[in-house]
Design an enzyme around this catalytic site. Sequence first.
Site, PDB file in Angstrom:
ATOM      1  N   ASP A  45      64.159  76.504  14.692  1.00 10.92           N
ATOM      2  CA  ASP A  45      63.705  75.191  15.161  1.00 10.92           C
ATOM      3  C   ASP A  45      64.458  74.112  14.386  1.00 10.92           C
ATOM      4  O   ASP A  45      64.624  74.197  13.173  1.00 10.92           O
ATOM      5  CB  ASP A  45      62.191  75.045  14.954  1.00 10.92           C
ATOM      6  CG  ASP A  45      61.617  73.876  15.743  1.00 10.92           C
ATOM      7  OD1 ASP A  45      60.859  74.120  16.690  1.00 10.92           O
ATOM      8  OD2 ASP A  45      61.947  72.707  15.415  1.00 10.92           O
ATOM      9  N   ILE A  46      64.889  73.072  15.106  1.00 11.42           N
ATOM     10  CA  ILE A  46      65.704  72.018  14.493  1.00 11.42           C
ATOM     11  C   ILE A  46      64.866  71.151  13.542  1.00 11.42           C
ATOM     12  O   ILE A  46      65.420  70.551  12.612  1.00 11.42           O
ATOM     13  CB  ILE A  46      66.388  71.183  15.610  1.00 11.42           C
ATOM     14  CG1 ILE A  46      67.638  70.506  15.098  1.00 11.42           C
ATOM     15  CG2 ILE A  46      65.440  70.179  16.240  1.00 11.42           C
ATOM     16  CD1 ILE A  46      68.553  70.004  16.213  1.00 11.42           C
ATOM     17  N   ASN A  68      52.594  76.082  22.745  1.00 13.64           N
ATOM     18  CA  ASN A  68      51.989  74.836  23.210  1.00 13.64           C
ATOM     19  C   ASN A  68      52.163  74.735  24.723  1.00 13.64           C
ATOM     20  O   ASN A  68      53.244  75.044  25.240  1.00 13.64           O
ATOM     21  CB  ASN A  68      52.655  73.636  22.527  1.00 13.64           C
ATOM     22  CG  ASN A  68      52.414  73.614  21.031  1.00 13.64           C
ATOM     23  OD1 ASN A  68      51.326  73.954  20.566  1.00 13.64           O
ATOM     24  ND2 ASN A  68      53.421  73.240  20.262  1.00 13.64           N
ATOM     25  N   GLY A 104      50.315  69.595  23.531  1.00 12.64           N
ATOM     26  CA  GLY A 104      51.382  69.112  22.647  1.00 12.64           C
ATOM     27  C   GLY A 104      52.756  69.664  22.978  1.00 12.64           C
ATOM     28  O   GLY A 104      53.648  69.656  22.132  1.00 12.64           O
ATOM     29  N   GLN A 105      52.941  70.137  24.215  1.00 15.77           N
ATOM     30  CA  GLN A 105      54.251  70.691  24.586  1.00 15.77           C
ATOM     31  C   GLN A 105      55.258  69.563  24.789  1.00 15.77           C
ATOM     32  O   GLN A 105      54.988  68.598  25.509  1.00 15.77           O
ATOM     33  CB  GLN A 105      54.131  71.519  25.876  1.00 15.77           C
ATOM     34  CG  GLN A 105      55.435  72.227  26.239  1.00 15.77           C
ATOM     35  CD  GLN A 105      55.279  73.164  27.437  1.00 15.77           C
ATOM     36  OE1 GLN A 105      54.225  73.244  28.064  1.00 15.77           O
ATOM     37  NE2 GLN A 105      56.356  73.878  27.741  1.00 15.77           N
ATOM     38  N   HIS A 114      58.283  78.644  25.196  1.00 17.30           N
ATOM     39  CA  HIS A 114      58.767  79.096  23.894  1.00 17.30           C
ATOM     40  C   HIS A 114      57.597  79.442  22.992  1.00 17.30           C
ATOM     41  O   HIS A 114      56.561  78.785  23.030  1.00 17.30           O
ATOM     42  CB  HIS A 114      59.661  78.041  23.226  1.00 17.30           C
ATOM     43  CG  HIS A 114      59.049  76.674  23.144  1.00 17.30           C
ATOM     44  ND1 HIS A 114      59.015  75.823  24.225  1.00 17.30           N
ATOM     45  CD2 HIS A 114      58.447  76.024  22.125  1.00 17.30           C
ATOM     46  CE1 HIS A 114      58.421  74.692  23.866  1.00 17.30           C
ATOM     47  NE2 HIS A 114      58.051  74.795  22.606  1.00 17.30           N
ATOM     48  N   HIS A 141      56.600  79.604  19.102  1.00 19.95           N
ATOM     49  CA  HIS A 141      56.930  79.263  17.717  1.00 19.95           C
ATOM     50  C   HIS A 141      56.494  80.440  16.837  1.00 19.95           C
ATOM     51  O   HIS A 141      55.372  80.936  16.995  1.00 19.95           O
ATOM     52  CB  HIS A 141      56.146  78.041  17.248  1.00 19.95           C
ATOM     53  CG  HIS A 141      56.423  76.773  17.989  1.00 19.95           C
ATOM     54  ND1 HIS A 141      57.233  75.783  17.497  1.00 19.95           N
ATOM     55  CD2 HIS A 141      55.978  76.322  19.193  1.00 19.95           C
ATOM     56  CE1 HIS A 141      57.273  74.770  18.351  1.00 19.95           C
ATOM     57  NE2 HIS A 141      56.521  75.070  19.392  1.00 19.95           N
TER      58      HIS A 141
HETATM   59  P1  AMP Z   1      56.863  72.117  21.608  1.00 18.10           P
HETATM   60  O1  AMP Z   1      56.177  70.871  21.081  1.00 18.10           O
HETATM   61  O2  AMP Z   1      56.018  73.341  21.478  1.00 18.10           O
HETATM   62  O3  AMP Z   1      57.405  71.897  22.999  1.00 18.10           O
HETATM   63  O4  AMP Z   1      58.053  72.374  20.631  1.00 18.10           O
HETATM   64  C1  AMP Z   1      59.378  72.068  20.898  1.00 18.10           C
HETATM   65  C2  AMP Z   1      60.151  72.426  19.650  1.00 18.10           C
HETATM   66  O5  AMP Z   1      61.531  72.467  19.975  1.00 18.10           O
HETATM   67  C3  AMP Z   1      59.981  71.411  18.512  1.00 18.10           C
HETATM   68  O6  AMP Z   1      59.453  72.089  17.366  1.00 18.10           O
HETATM   69  C4  AMP Z   1      61.410  70.901  18.276  1.00 18.10           C
HETATM   70  O7  AMP Z   1      61.702  70.682  16.910  1.00 18.10           O
HETATM   71  C5  AMP Z   1      62.255  72.022  18.861  1.00 18.10           C
HETATM   72  N1  AMP Z   1      63.570  71.624  19.330  1.00 18.10           N
HETATM   73  C6  AMP Z   1      63.871  70.610  20.171  1.00 18.10           C
HETATM   74  N2  AMP Z   1      65.202  70.555  20.385  1.00 18.10           N
HETATM   75  C7  AMP Z   1      65.745  71.573  19.684  1.00 18.10           C
HETATM   76  C8  AMP Z   1      67.085  72.047  19.495  1.00 18.10           C
HETATM   77  N3  AMP Z   1      68.132  71.474  20.090  1.00 18.10           N
HETATM   78  N4  AMP Z   1      67.274  73.121  18.685  1.00 18.10           N
HETATM   79  C9  AMP Z   1      66.232  73.712  18.081  1.00 18.10           C
HETATM   80  N5  AMP Z   1      64.952  73.322  18.224  1.00 18.10           N
HETATM   81  C10 AMP Z   1      64.707  72.264  19.000  1.00 18.10           C
END
Ligand code: AMP
Length: 115
Positions: free
Chosen positions: A33-34, A89, A95-96, A102, A104
């Site tokens: 995760d970024i 999420n 909170g998606q 995906h 986590h």
């Molecule tokens: P969610 O809130 O469950 O949709 O989580 C989306 C997740 O994607 C967040 O934790 C972001 O930090 C992560 N994210 C968004 N863009 C990227 C990216 N380019 N590379 C890695 N993680 C990402």
Amino acid sequence: MSHDPNCIFCKIIAGQIPSKKVYEDEDLLAFHDIHPWAPVHVLIIPKLHIASMVELTEEHVTLLGRMSVLAPRLMKELGVSNGFRTVINTGPDGGQEVYHLHMHAMGGPRPWLKG
Ligand code: AMP
Ligand code: ZN
């Protein structure tokens, strides 16, 4: 739709956006995760574009099962030895933020940023 050209995770799968990959096979991809919430924080995604859990049907059961089996394996490979958290999420109130399914998987010593 198996691939959404506007989806950030589909772009990661296609190699159009870089990611720190930790696992890849025909059906699944996992990467860091970024913006990690925990010392180790990876996202496990299906290569098939599924917007959220709301879209799931019986045909996805094996895919979801494989994501669940991959999480503990990756945590172990990444040195997580004291437990971890898995989160999916779903939708606005869930909170998606990214509408490509995906999971986590988060671990490592506390404190964590969230939770
Ligand atoms: P969610 O809130 O469950 O949709 O989580 C989306 C997740 O994607 C967040 O934790 C972001 O930090 C992560 N994210 C968004 N863009 C990227 C990216 N380019 N590379 C890695 N993680 C990402
Ligand atoms: Zn997608």
